[in-house]
Each structure stands twice: as structure tokens, then as C-alpha cells.
Design an enzyme around this catalytic site. Structure first.
Site, short mmCIF file in Angstrom:
data_model
loop_
_atom_site.label_atom_id
_atom_site.label_comp_id
_atom_site.label_asym_id
_atom_site.label_seq_id
_atom_site.Cartn_x
_atom_site.Cartn_y
_atom_site.Cartn_z
CG MET A 23 92.76 73.63 22.73
SD MET A 23 94.35 73.48 21.89
CE MET A 23 95.47 73.37 23.31
CE LYS A 76 94.10 64.71 29.38
NZ LYS A 76 95.31 65.17 30.08
CG ASP A 92 93.12 67.44 34.72
OD1 ASP A 92 92.57 66.92 35.72
OD2 ASP A 92 94.28 67.19 34.37
CB SER A 109 95.87 63.62 42.81
OG SER A 109 95.73 62.27 43.21
CE LYS A 133 95.66 69.31 36.32
NZ LYS A 133 97.02 68.89 35.95
NE ARG A 163 90.83 79.06 28.81
CZ ARG A 163 91.86 79.69 29.37
NH1 ARG A 163 92.18 79.43 30.64
NH2 ARG A 163 92.57 80.57 28.70
CG ASP A 216 94.00 68.19 30.44
OD1 ASP A 216 95.11 68.19 29.89
OD2 ASP A 216 93.66 67.31 31.25
CG ASP A 276 96.68 65.98 37.86
OD1 ASP A 276 95.79 66.18 37.00
OD2 ASP A 276 97.66 66.73 38.01
CD GLU A 315 93.31 63.79 33.76
OE1 GLU A 315 93.32 64.52 32.75
OE2 GLU A 315 94.18 63.88 34.64
NE ARG A 342 99.20 58.92 32.74
CZ ARG A 342 100.39 59.29 33.22
NH1 ARG A 342 101.19 58.39 33.76
NH2 ARG A 342 100.78 60.55 33.14
#
Length: 486
Positions: A169, A247, A252, A257, A259, A268, A270, A329, A331, A333
């Protein structure tokens, strides 16, 4: 160096109440430790330290740490085992003090719970500094004495699992791309004969008709990967597995859309869902847990480009449902929808997915607990009881039909990827969306967005990405394996 615990005094005289290891060391130095402790100020409070030098030739530096009350157990208000949390915190503080003294090895008092002590030591000393020339000195923690070595080793395994998730992460997104993530996990699992790792390329994803996942990936120059891990620890290879789904958005941007730029570098992490579930499987393999686990991680980047999803586009998921992408954003899901459909092909005992899914989850619970949405009280009980032991808490959230209506009332498709009332109940509408792709009777969705990083809330973790709730997932799997034995 040596770290020793001392309990808060229950009597007014304030005399130090050592652990058994502390008592033994005090006798070894003819009572000097107790005498010095009483001379140098008021009794030690929880998590506070005192350092003593040259008491014994084997331990030039001794750190005494406050453990709080001796008989602290499960705190029903806090929903955790307070005694274990006190030990983790105290040991982490003590070990960091040894590190500051640049001593390369520290022996740790088991403090009556060697697993918690090991977790505190290994988690407390970890810091991501792979890319720095100037690094903190490496300190190797060891158990002081030999009475609880099995519990100590278990704690080391739990903590190293969480540290692996922290590594993934924290690392920059150009170092942890989808393929590099998958290869790193494969390398970690290479030595286990009962583990198979499949790194599925884009062509495989296409044949699986994972249109929702592919629609996110197409905006990036980095090709998507579907990582599939089979850990066969059960007595029978055909026993129904526990399926973990994570996920894996390795960066991201929000896509079209987009951020805000402030804080976007944190995205980084996500892929925290993939990092925690894959690290939990690495730990399960290291502990040789007697159950079968399958890990699924759809891995890609979410980037804005001429090929990216546009707001209002409609994509088709693996189960045939159409999805209106009203916000690019939202995404995660989309990836999970296809991965959850695929998870149903394994006759799973339970399906548990983890994802840094919604900012709304952070707003709701902050970093206190992972939000759990589940259709199974049996599954919830196991997760909840596991979290009490690990101190990495979970909290049950609603999966009401109220939220389902907000994602299924959609002008162009079967479902919308955001609720029709926009931000209202955002974590709940995201969970309701995922539920549209689940038919299993034991499923749980863990929204880990709020616990993604640590500022100072968890005292035994340094500032940075937290790797939570890896230990809770491991403990949950361990409890499930006990269940199947019984």
C-alpha cells in the site's frame, strides 16, 4: 536491549508490579531495577517508558514500559481485548526506544501474552524506507525467555502479514503496477507446495466476459491482471473454500471524474483490498492453517484518457447485468462486481471481499473500525469475534432494501454505479450495488477506506499506510479452520 513490562499499581504505595520476566530480571540484578524505578518519579502510566543503563552485562540498555492494569481483558465499550492492545502498544514504544538507541537486537518480555507482544514489536518497528538512502537502523526483536515461543512465532507471522500489506500500500504506484503486484505475491508463495498462483492476462479477462472490470482498465496504458490464488490447506482439496476478493486498483486518479490533486498521491493505496486479502493468504500459508482459501484480485489502474469510461456510459458485467457508469471514480465496485460473479464458481463456504471503496466509509467511522456489510449473521459473528482479539475492529453496517432501490432505479441500465441521491449513505449504496452481484448466502463486504492509513490513531503503527485489517482476516480464517475441525 531488553524491553520489560510493568503494570499500573493497584495499591496506594505505588510499588512497581512487574511481569514475571520483570521480576526475574530484578532478582538477577539484586533488586536494583525496582529500586531505580521507585526513585525516578511517579509510577509508569500506560505506554510510557523509562530507560536504564548498565544494569546487566547482557543488556546494557533496559526499557521499562507501562502496561496499564494487570487484569485488563475484553472491554465491551471498546469492542476489543484491552489487555492485548496495551501489550501491543507498550512493546512497540519500548522497541522503538531501543531503535533510537541504535541497538540492533532487542529481547521482548512476553508480558503474559507472547503473541500480542510479538505483534507490537514487529508492527511497531516497521517503516517503509525502501527508496531512501538514509534508513533507520534495523532492529531484530526476539522473545525474552523460551516459555511462549509458539505464541511468539504466531504473533510474528500475523504482524509480518500486516507489514506485507503495508509494503504494497505504501509503495509508489510506478513500483507496484498490476503485473508487479501479482509477481511479488507469486514470489512470496513460491516456497509453498500447497499453493497455486494464476496470473491471468487481459485475454483471459476478456474470455470471462468481465466487461465492468475491463471498462475501468481500458483507460490506462498498464494492462489489467486478474490474480487468482489457491491455498489448499484443508484435509481434502475438494472441501468448500473460503474465498477472499480484494479490490486491486494500483492507482486511482478517479478517471474522467478526476479527483482533486490534493492528496491524490495516497491513491497508490487504492489496492488495499487486494493487499490485505493476499497478505492474509500468505500468512495462512505460513501458519499452515487447515482450510482451503481462494484469493481473487482484479488489478488495474483507473486513469483518464481517450479510451477511459465516460460518465453515462453503460457496461455489461459478467453475470449479464448492465451498469450505468454515472461516476468514473466509483470504479472499485465495477472490478468487484465481476470478481464476485467469478467467486461464485468455487462452491464457496463464504465469500469475503475487502476494498478501499468509499470516502463515505471514512466519514461514517473514521479510522476506528472497518465497516462490514453482510447477509450472514454467522459470518458477522466470526469476523466480530476475530476483531476483538486482534484489536483491528469491525462494525456492522446496514444492507437495507432502502439502499438497493437507490442503485436499481436507473434510467439507462439495470443498475447505476452511484446512488440516485448522490452522496447520501454512500458506503451503504456501494454495498447495495455489490449485493446485486451476489447470490451466496454467506457474503461480507469490508469497506476499508477509513482504516487505509494511520496518522497516530493506532499507537503501535507508525504514520503511513496501515495494512488493516489483515490480522483480523487471518484470525477469522483461523477460527473458520477450527470450526471445520470441530
Amino acid at each position: 536491549g531488553l524491553v520489560l513490562g510493568v503494570y499500573s499499581s493497584e495499591k496506594d504505595d505505588g510499588a512497581a508490579q512487574f511481569t514475571s520476566a520483570g521480576d526475574a530480571f530484578d532478582k538477577l540484578v539484586s533488586g536494583k531495577l525496582r529500586a531505580l524505578l521507585s526513585l525516578c518519579g511517579p509510577p509508569l502510566k500506560k505506554g510510557k517508558t523509562r530507560v536504564f543503563y548498565d544494569l546487566h552485562q547482557d543488556f546494557p540498555s533496559v526499557v521499562v514500559v507501562g502496561l496499564g492494569k494487570k487484569n485488563a481483558g475484553i472491554n465491551d465499550q471498546e469492542n476489543w481485548n484491552e489487555g492485548k492492545e496495551n501489550i501491543r502498544t507498550a512493546v512497540a514504544v519500548g522497541c522503538r526506544q531501543i531503535q533510537d538507541l541504535e541497538i540492533p537486537c532487542v529481547e521482548v518480555d512476553p508480558c503474559g501474552d507472547a503473541q500480542a507482544a510479538a505483534e507490537g514489536a514487529v508492527l511497531g518497528l516497521y517503516e517503509y524506507n525502501e527508496l531512501k538512502q538514509k534508513k533507520k537502523p534495523i532492529v531484530t526483536p526476539q522473545l525474552h525467555g523460551s516459555a511462549e515461543s509458539e505464541a511468539w512465532q504466531k504473533g510474528v507471522a500475523y504482524a509480518e502479514g500486516q507489514n506485507l500489506a503495508r509494503y504494497f500500500m505504501e509503495a509508489p504506484a510506478n513500483y507496484i503496477t498490476p503485473i508487479k503486484f501479482a509477481e511479488h505475491i507469486e514470489q512470496k508463495l513460491r516456497s509453498f507446495s500447497n499453493v497455486k498462483v494464476h496470473i491471468r492476462p487481459e485475454s483471459w479477462i476478456t474470455t470471462q466476459e468481465m466487461g465492468a472490470f475491463l471498462s475501468v482498465a481500458k483507460g490506462s496504458a498498464e494492462p489489467p491482471i486478474f490474480l487468482e490464488i489457491h491455498y489448499l490447506g484443508g484435509a481434502n482439496e475438494n472441501d468448500s473454500p473460503l474465498v477472499f476478493v480484494g479490490k486491486g486498483v494500483t492507482f486511482d486518479s478517479g478517471g474522467i471524474s478526476l479527483k482533486p490533486s490534493s492528496g491524490m498521491d495516497a491513491m497508490r493505496a487504492d489496492m488495499g483490498g487486494a493487499a490485505t486479502v493476499c497478505s492474509a493468504i500468505v500468512t495462512a500459508a505460513a501458519l499452515n492453517l487447515p482450510l482451503n482459501i481462494i484469493g481473487l484480485a482484479p488489478l488495474c489502474e483507473n486513469m483518464p484518457s481517450g479510451k477511459a469510461n465516460k460518465p453515462g456510459d453503460v457496461v455489461r458485467a459478467k453475470n449479464g447485468k448492465t451498469i450505468q457508469v454515472d461516476n468514473t471514480d466509483a470504479e472499485g465496485r465495477l472490478l468487484l462486481a465481476d470478481a464476485l460473479c467469478y467467486a461464485h464458481s468455487f462452491n464457496a463456504r463464504a465469500i469475503v471481499n475487502a476494498a478501499t471503496l468509499t470516502g463515505a466509509m471514512d466519514v461514517a467511522l473514521g479510522s476506528a473500525a472497518t465497516g462490514v456489510f453482510t447477509n450472514s449473521s454467522w459470518l458477522w459473528t466470526h469476523l466480530y469475534e476475530a476483531s476483538i482479539l486482534t484489536g483491528d475492529r469491525v462494525w456492522r453496517m446496514p444492507l437495507f432494501e432502502h439502499y438497493t432501490k437507490q442503485v436499481t432505479d436507473c434510467p439507462l441500465a439495470d443498475v447505476s454505479n452511484i446512488g440516485k441521491y448522490s452522496r447520501a449513505g454512500g458506503a451503504c449504496t456501494a454495498a447495495a450495488f455489490l449485493k446485486e452481484f451476489v447470490t451466496a448466502s454467506h457474503w461480507a463486504h469490508l469497506d476499508i477506506a477509513g482504516v487505509m492509513s494511520n496518522k497516530d490513531e493506532v499507537p503501535y503503527l507508525r504514520k503511513g499506510m496501515a495494512g488493516r485489517p489483515t490480522r483480523t482476516l487471518v484470525e477469522f480464517a483461523a477460527r473458520l479452520s477450527q470450526d471445520s475441525r470441530n
